[in-house]
Design a protein around this motif. Structure first.
Motif, PDB file in Angstrom:
ATOM      1  N   UNK A   1       0.800  -1.239   0.000  1.00  0.00           N
ATOM      2  CA  UNK A   1       0.000   0.000   0.000  1.00  0.00           C
ATOM      3  C   UNK A   1       0.829   1.284   0.000  1.00  0.00           C
ATOM      4  N   UNK A   2       0.410   2.225  -0.826  1.00  0.00           N
ATOM      5  CA  UNK A   2       1.158   3.483  -0.914  1.00  0.00           C
ATOM      6  C   UNK A   2       0.852   4.396   0.273  1.00  0.00           C
ATOM      7  N   UNK A   3       1.909   5.024   0.777  1.00  0.00           N
ATOM      8  CA  UNK A   3       1.768   6.032   1.828  1.00  0.00           C
ATOM      9  C   UNK A   3       1.154   7.304   1.260  1.00  0.00           C
ATOM     10  N   UNK A   4       0.461   8.039   2.118  1.00  0.00           N
ATOM     11  CA  UNK A   4      -0.076   9.337   1.694  1.00  0.00           C
ATOM     12  C   UNK A   4       1.094  10.268   1.338  1.00  0.00           C
ATOM     13  N   UNK A   5       0.934  11.003   0.247  1.00  0.00           N
ATOM     14  CA  UNK A   5       2.053  11.790  -0.274  1.00  0.00           C
ATOM     15  C   UNK A   5       1.526  12.995  -1.045  1.00  0.00           C
TER      16      UNK A   5
END
Lengths: 401, 105
Positions: free
Chosen positions: A283-287
């Motif tokens: 899962x991608x981190x918030x960015x």
């Protein structure tokens, strides 16, 4: 941290390492490298991009790209693992095969994909797990990316689920492996094969043949690539031509050793104390990233400056983006777009203000998602050996004249 | 429309060829990534660059001796690079001396 302070600190660190007496590990995180220029040579179907390698092609988008919700195909980053990629594919002969634990092994042509299955379209961010790796000190292994190993496109294709259903999964089917047409120079080298546990199969995973309304560029996986919204790019197989269904996990280097992070709550470790148990980056981190202005842009004192950028996460959705122009003390909300591209897409933001005094001015942006997760300051991002999942608060420094 | 015409149209649609936006495929440009002059350069060049560009190597950044040692071993063991045991040190030393960070590990 001021640039000057960073260099001062770097010298101290280097000095202590040289005498070898220090027991403190020099682990820190900074802003990723941000001043690389695009190459003067353009790759096929691309405008000139930041170029790390030609074989395999490794191309990064410059910062200025990150002002719109959709990244133009010719500015979209490129990352291959294997150096031999087909430079010609006949779309009338191309097929994708499904075999292994299926009722009936099938080969599906592009034409059949386009005419015999439900057509779906979704917008999703594609981001390399090692994007911004230059932030990590000591330097993590892998390509030393700046901030531009990412892009967002509208993908059109068919659901993976539907293609699997046509072949019919056997009861004991557990894993699906994906292989593309790229090859190593030596035939003994294993292909870049990735796999997915069937538990994770959902309606949003698609086999895409169109990107922003056009054929995929060759370098982005023409004629067909796997789209797995919300997760990092490592399993979005390009030029995908085979799906193999198995009961057991295959023994795959790129699954078992690459693209993995410490399996602990902080997903962190130190160089001298690597965490033994690892897990996939997933899962991608918030960015969020500022696309305009860029560092070095000159703006007039008291003129109207509109900051533009993009924010995203793994699909929870962006709640807010905030801007700070005082080094991260005070934050003000930026305006967000209407969210029409959906939860896996870039959310564009704008923030207008009048710079008041002349000199250097640093602008920072910070995104928070609907789950309440937000970005840490760059210096607070924890180290991991692969330099994965960086999501520090972005900043640019303009000159007010 | 006559039945025949309808049939013809159906056939035409179903067999209409797909065209790629690029005619006849692509050519990936060659980009020169110069290597630093140093002992073992030619040997290293032959062994690394036969499979991938020097850019792929040098853009790993300046790294420790342990890092380069592990990379070379990974190339041999996992990617099956045909580098003989007697040449490993030469390649690792060239990499560390020219693309090293001064740290052994």
């Amino acid at each position: 941290m001021q640039r000057r302070d960073f260099f001062k600190k770097a010298i101290v660190v280097a000095g202590s390492a040289a005498v070898g007496g220090s027991t403190i590990e020099a682990v820190e995180t900074t802003h990723p490298i941000d001043n690389r220029k695009v190459s003067d040579i353009a790759f096929p179907e691309k405008r000139p991009l930041i170029t790390y390698s030609d074989r395999p092609p490794l191309l990064e988008s410059p910062r200025e790209v990150f002002t719109s919700a959709l990244t133009p195909n010719d500015l979209f980053f490129v990352r291959w693992h294997m150096p031999l990629i087909p430079t010609y594919i006949n779309p009338n002969k191309f097929t994708i095969s499904v075999n292994g634990l299926v009722e009936k092994e099938i080969e599906v042509s592009l034409q059949e994909l386009k005419t015999q299955f439900n057509q779906v379209e979704l917008t999703a961010v594609l981001q390399c797990g090692g994007n911004s790796r230059t932030a990590f000190k000591p330097m993590a292994g892998g390509i030393q990316w700046g901030i531009g190993a990412m892009g967002c496109a509208r993908w059109r294709g068919v659901r993976l689920k539907d293609v699997l259903a046509k072949a019919g999964l056997k009861k004991e089917a557990t894993y699906i492996g994906f292989n593309g047409e790229d090859k190593a120079v030596y035939n003994k080298t294993a292909n870049f094969v990735r796999e997915l546990n069937l538990e994770h199969l959902d309606d949003d995973i698609i086999l895409a043949y169109k990107m922003n309304g056009e054929d995929l560029p060759y370098l982005n996986g023409y004629p067909l690539r796997l789209i797995i919204p919300g997760v990092y790019a490592d399993s979005w197989i390009k030029m995908i031509s085979n799906i193999t269904v198995t009961k057991e996990k295959q023994d795959l280097h790129f699954m078992e050793h690459a693209y993995r992070i410490p399996d602990n709550s902080c997903e962190c470790e130190t160089p001298k104390n690597l965490f033994k148990k690892t897990k996939p980056i997933e899962e991608m981190n918030v960015n969020s990233i500022i696309g305009y202005p860029v560092t070095g842009t000159k703006v007039r004192d008291a003129s109207d400056l509109v900051v533009r950028g993009v924010a995203f996460d793994s699909g929870h959705g962006i709640e807010k983006v905030q801007i700070s122009i005082d080094g991260g003390q005070m934050w003000e909300d930026a305006l967000l777009d209407d969210d029409r591209e959906g939860k896996y897409a870039y959310r564009t933001f704008t923030y207008a203000f009048k710079p008041k005094s002349s000199g250097s001015l640093t602008i920072m942006c910070k995104a928070t998602n609907k789950k309440g997760e937000s970005q840490p300051f760059a210096k607070d991002v924890k180290w991991n050996h692969g330099g994965y999942k960086y999501n520090g608060i972005d900043e640019v420094t303009v000159e007010v004249v | 429309m006559t039945r025949f015409k309808k049939l013809l149209l159906t056939i035409l649609i179903s067999v209409s060829p797909l065209f790629a936006q690029v005619k006849g495929g692509i050519t990936v440009p060659y980009i020169d990534f110069p290597m630093k002059e140093g002992k073992g350069m030619y040997s290293t060049k032959g062994k690394c660059n036969m499979c991938h560009s020097w850019g792929y190597t040098l853009n790993q950044g300046l790294q420790s001796k342990k890092f380069w040692q592990e990379k070379v071993m990974k190339m041999i063991l996992i990617f099956k690079a045909p580098i003989e045991d007697k040449h490993i040190d030469e390649v690792v030393n060239y990499l560390f001396e020219n693309y090293g960070n001064g740290e052994l590990e």
